[in-house]
Design a protein around this motif. Structure first.
Motif, mmCIF file in Angstrom:
data_model
loop_
_atom_site.group_PDB
_atom_site.id
_atom_site.type_symbol
_atom_site.label_atom_id
_atom_site.label_comp_id
_atom_site.label_asym_id
_atom_site.label_seq_id
_atom_site.Cartn_x
_atom_site.Cartn_y
_atom_site.Cartn_z
ATOM 1 N N MET A 93 0.861 -1.176 0.000
ATOM 2 C CA MET A 93 0.000 0.000 0.000
ATOM 3 C C MET A 93 0.895 1.222 0.000
ATOM 4 O O MET A 93 1.938 1.225 0.654
ATOM 5 N N ILE A 94 0.489 2.247 -0.742
ATOM 6 C CA ILE A 94 1.306 3.454 -0.845
ATOM 7 C C ILE A 94 0.382 4.646 -1.014
ATOM 8 O O ILE A 94 -0.627 4.548 -1.719
ATOM 9 N N SER A 95 0.684 5.735 -0.324
ATOM 10 C CA SER A 95 -0.158 6.918 -0.425
ATOM 11 C C SER A 95 0.586 8.141 0.087
ATOM 12 O O SER A 95 1.410 8.039 1.002
ATOM 13 N N MET A 96 0.279 9.289 -0.494
ATOM 14 C CA MET A 96 0.782 10.552 0.015
ATOM 15 C C MET A 96 -0.110 10.941 1.186
ATOM 16 O O MET A 96 -1.337 11.002 1.048
ATOM 17 N N VAL A 97 0.479 11.150 2.349
ATOM 18 C CA VAL A 97 -0.271 11.496 3.557
ATOM 19 C C VAL A 97 0.409 12.667 4.244
ATOM 20 O O VAL A 97 1.538 13.032 3.907
ATOM 21 N N LYS A 98 -0.271 13.238 5.205
ATOM 22 C CA LYS A 98 0.346 14.258 6.059
ATOM 23 C C LYS A 98 0.751 13.589 7.359
ATOM 24 O O LYS A 98 -0.060 12.892 7.984
ATOM 25 N N LEU A 103 2.652 21.047 16.205
ATOM 26 C CA LEU A 103 2.224 22.325 15.633
ATOM 27 C C LEU A 103 2.291 22.360 14.118
ATOM 28 O O LEU A 103 1.866 23.335 13.508
ATOM 29 N N THR A 104 2.839 21.343 13.499
ATOM 30 C CA THR A 104 3.018 21.361 12.050
ATOM 31 C C THR A 104 2.574 20.039 11.444
ATOM 32 O O THR A 104 2.285 19.076 12.145
ATOM 33 N N SER A 105 2.562 20.022 10.138
ATOM 34 C CA SER A 105 2.330 18.775 9.419
ATOM 35 C C SER A 105 3.199 18.810 8.163
ATOM 36 O O SER A 105 3.455 19.877 7.612
ATOM 37 N N LYS A 106 3.667 17.636 7.763
ATOM 38 C CA LYS A 106 4.494 17.524 6.562
ATOM 39 C C LYS A 106 3.951 16.420 5.693
ATOM 40 O O LYS A 106 3.571 15.365 6.195
ATOM 41 N N LYS A 107 3.932 16.677 4.384
ATOM 42 C CA LYS A 107 3.531 15.621 3.460
ATOM 43 C C LYS A 107 4.650 14.605 3.348
ATOM 44 O O LYS A 107 5.814 14.962 3.215
ATOM 45 N N PRO A 116 7.440 -7.198 7.167
ATOM 46 C CA PRO A 116 6.608 -6.015 7.070
ATOM 47 C C PRO A 116 7.337 -4.783 7.595
ATOM 48 O O PRO A 116 8.048 -4.837 8.599
ATOM 49 N N LYS A 117 7.118 -3.679 6.879
ATOM 50 C CA LYS A 117 7.793 -2.430 7.226
ATOM 51 C C LYS A 117 6.961 -1.278 6.680
ATOM 52 O O LYS A 117 6.347 -1.392 5.629
ATOM 53 N N LEU A 118 6.956 -0.175 7.415
ATOM 54 C CA LEU A 118 6.368 1.082 6.967
ATOM 55 C C LEU A 118 7.509 2.077 6.768
ATOM 56 O O LEU A 118 8.353 2.230 7.653
ATOM 57 N N ILE A 119 7.525 2.724 5.629
ATOM 58 C CA ILE A 119 8.566 3.707 5.323
ATOM 59 C C ILE A 119 7.856 5.029 5.056
ATOM 60 O O ILE A 119 6.837 5.053 4.363
ATOM 61 N N TYR A 120 8.379 6.124 5.607
ATOM 62 C CA TYR A 120 7.840 7.413 5.197
ATOM 63 C C TYR A 120 8.978 8.255 4.646
ATOM 64 O O TYR A 120 10.055 8.352 5.199
ATOM 65 N N VAL A 121 8.700 8.822 3.447
ATOM 66 C CA VAL A 121 9.713 9.477 2.632
ATOM 67 C C VAL A 121 9.302 10.922 2.359
ATOM 68 O O VAL A 121 8.132 11.186 2.056
ATOM 69 N N ASP A 122 10.255 11.841 2.459
ATOM 70 C CA ASP A 122 10.036 13.224 2.053
ATOM 71 C C ASP A 122 9.918 13.226 0.529
ATOM 72 O O ASP A 122 10.884 12.902 -0.163
ATOM 73 N N PRO A 123 8.743 13.562 -0.025
ATOM 74 C CA PRO A 123 8.555 13.444 -1.472
ATOM 75 C C PRO A 123 9.325 14.473 -2.294
ATOM 76 O O PRO A 123 9.636 14.222 -3.456
ATOM 77 N N SER A 124 9.664 15.605 -1.707
ATOM 78 C CA SER A 124 10.387 16.621 -2.480
ATOM 79 C C SER A 124 11.894 16.354 -2.511
ATOM 80 O O SER A 124 12.537 16.565 -3.530
ATOM 81 N N LYS A 125 12.440 15.845 -1.410
ATOM 82 C CA LYS A 125 13.885 15.576 -1.349
ATOM 83 C C LYS A 125 14.223 14.119 -1.614
ATOM 84 O O LYS A 125 15.396 13.768 -1.726
ATOM 85 N N LEU A 126 13.193 13.258 -1.685
ATOM 86 C CA LEU A 126 13.375 11.813 -1.857
ATOM 87 C C LEU A 126 14.362 11.252 -0.839
ATOM 88 O O LEU A 126 15.323 10.569 -1.161
ATOM 89 N N VAL A 127 14.074 11.568 0.433
ATOM 90 C CA VAL A 127 14.893 11.126 1.554
ATOM 91 C C VAL A 127 13.991 10.396 2.546
ATOM 92 O O VAL A 127 12.906 10.885 2.869
ATOM 93 N N VAL A 159 4.307 7.675 19.194
ATOM 94 C CA VAL A 159 3.020 7.650 18.506
ATOM 95 C C VAL A 159 3.116 8.624 17.341
ATOM 96 O O VAL A 159 3.503 9.779 17.522
ATOM 97 N N MET A 160 2.789 8.145 16.130
ATOM 98 C CA MET A 160 2.818 8.994 14.944
ATOM 99 C C MET A 160 1.410 9.113 14.398
ATOM 100 O O MET A 160 0.704 8.110 14.265
ATOM 101 N N SER A 161 1.012 10.345 14.096
ATOM 102 C CA SER A 161 -0.320 10.605 13.566
ATOM 103 C C SER A 161 -0.223 10.944 12.092
ATOM 104 O O SER A 161 0.670 11.685 11.674
ATOM 105 N N PHE A 162 -1.175 10.406 11.320
ATOM 106 C CA PHE A 162 -1.192 10.621 9.878
ATOM 107 C C PHE A 162 -2.586 11.028 9.435
ATOM 108 O O PHE A 162 -3.587 10.637 10.049
ATOM 109 N N GLU A 163 -2.641 11.783 8.345
ATOM 110 C CA GLU A 163 -3.902 12.147 7.712
ATOM 111 C C GLU A 163 -3.835 11.740 6.248
ATOM 112 O O GLU A 163 -2.931 12.161 5.518
ATOM 113 N N ASP A 164 -4.777 10.907 5.826
ATOM 114 C CA ASP A 164 -4.873 10.477 4.435
ATOM 115 C C ASP A 164 -6.053 11.210 3.812
ATOM 116 O O ASP A 164 -7.205 10.948 4.162
#
Length: 182
Positions: A93-98, A103-107, A116-127, A159-164
């Motif tokens: 499964m793959i999706s752009m989320v916040k 105080l902030t949110s990042k895409k 099994p693994k979850l990876i979150y990547v900065d889409p602009s820097k591909l890091v 605890v990490m919070s996400f918004e899809d």
């Protein structure tokens, strides 16, 4: 008018049956009839989904939650995300989320793999900004859905919070729990 859409019956599109994603060859058993399994509902072409009976009264199925579907092919999503996978690892499964912080949110691009693994990547820097690899102990990872678009991934350390924005919080939960229970 684009040639890609030639032959699409736009007037009756809501009544048409959407195409299904391909099953992993090893995960498909003779007992599992995808045609009669209304619990399998692809979230978005190219985003992958989990195959699980959510108990919401859909057709009964002999498939268990360990049958996770993956993308029909690696070409189904932008191949730039392939670089973040280990050899032999596939995207479930793959999706752009916040990623929500105090105080902030990042895409971020959130990628669930079969490791099994979850990876979150900065889409602009591909890091890679982080990844969550969990053990066989199902108490190490807990997913809480707070709304159709918001979910939390709880580990012993944080605890990490996400918004899809596509409101697939429940699909993320089912896909992750399906990996936990296999």
């Amino acid at each position: 008018m684009h040639p890609f859409f030639k032959g699409v019956d736009w007037k009756n599109i809501r009544g048409l049956i959407p195409p299904k994603l391909a099953l992993e060859p090893m995960a498909h058993s003779g007992d599992c009839d995808d045609v009669n399994d209304s619990s399998w509902n692809p979230s978005h072409i190219g985003d992958g989904s989990a195959k699980a009976n959510d108990g919401s009264g859909g057709a009964s199925s002999s498939c268990d939650v360990s049958h996770i579907t993956r993308l029909a092919s690696i070409d189904s999503f932008d191949s730039k995300w392939q670089q973040f996978l280990d050899p032999g690892e596939s995207v479930l499964m793959i999706s752009m989320v916040k990623k929500l912080q105090k105080l902030t949110s990042k895409k971020v691009q959130l990628i669930l793999t079969n490791k099994p693994k979850l990876i979150y990547v900065d889409p602009s820097k591909l890091v890679v900004k982080g990844n969550i690899i969990w053990s066989d102990n199902s108490n190490d990872l807990n997913i809480q859905v707070t709304s159709p678009s918001h979910f939390k991934i709880c580990t012993p350390k944080k605890v990490m919070s996400f918004e899809d924005a596509k409101q697939r919080a429940w699909q993320w939960k089912k896909a992750i729990e399906g990996l936990q229970n296999r």
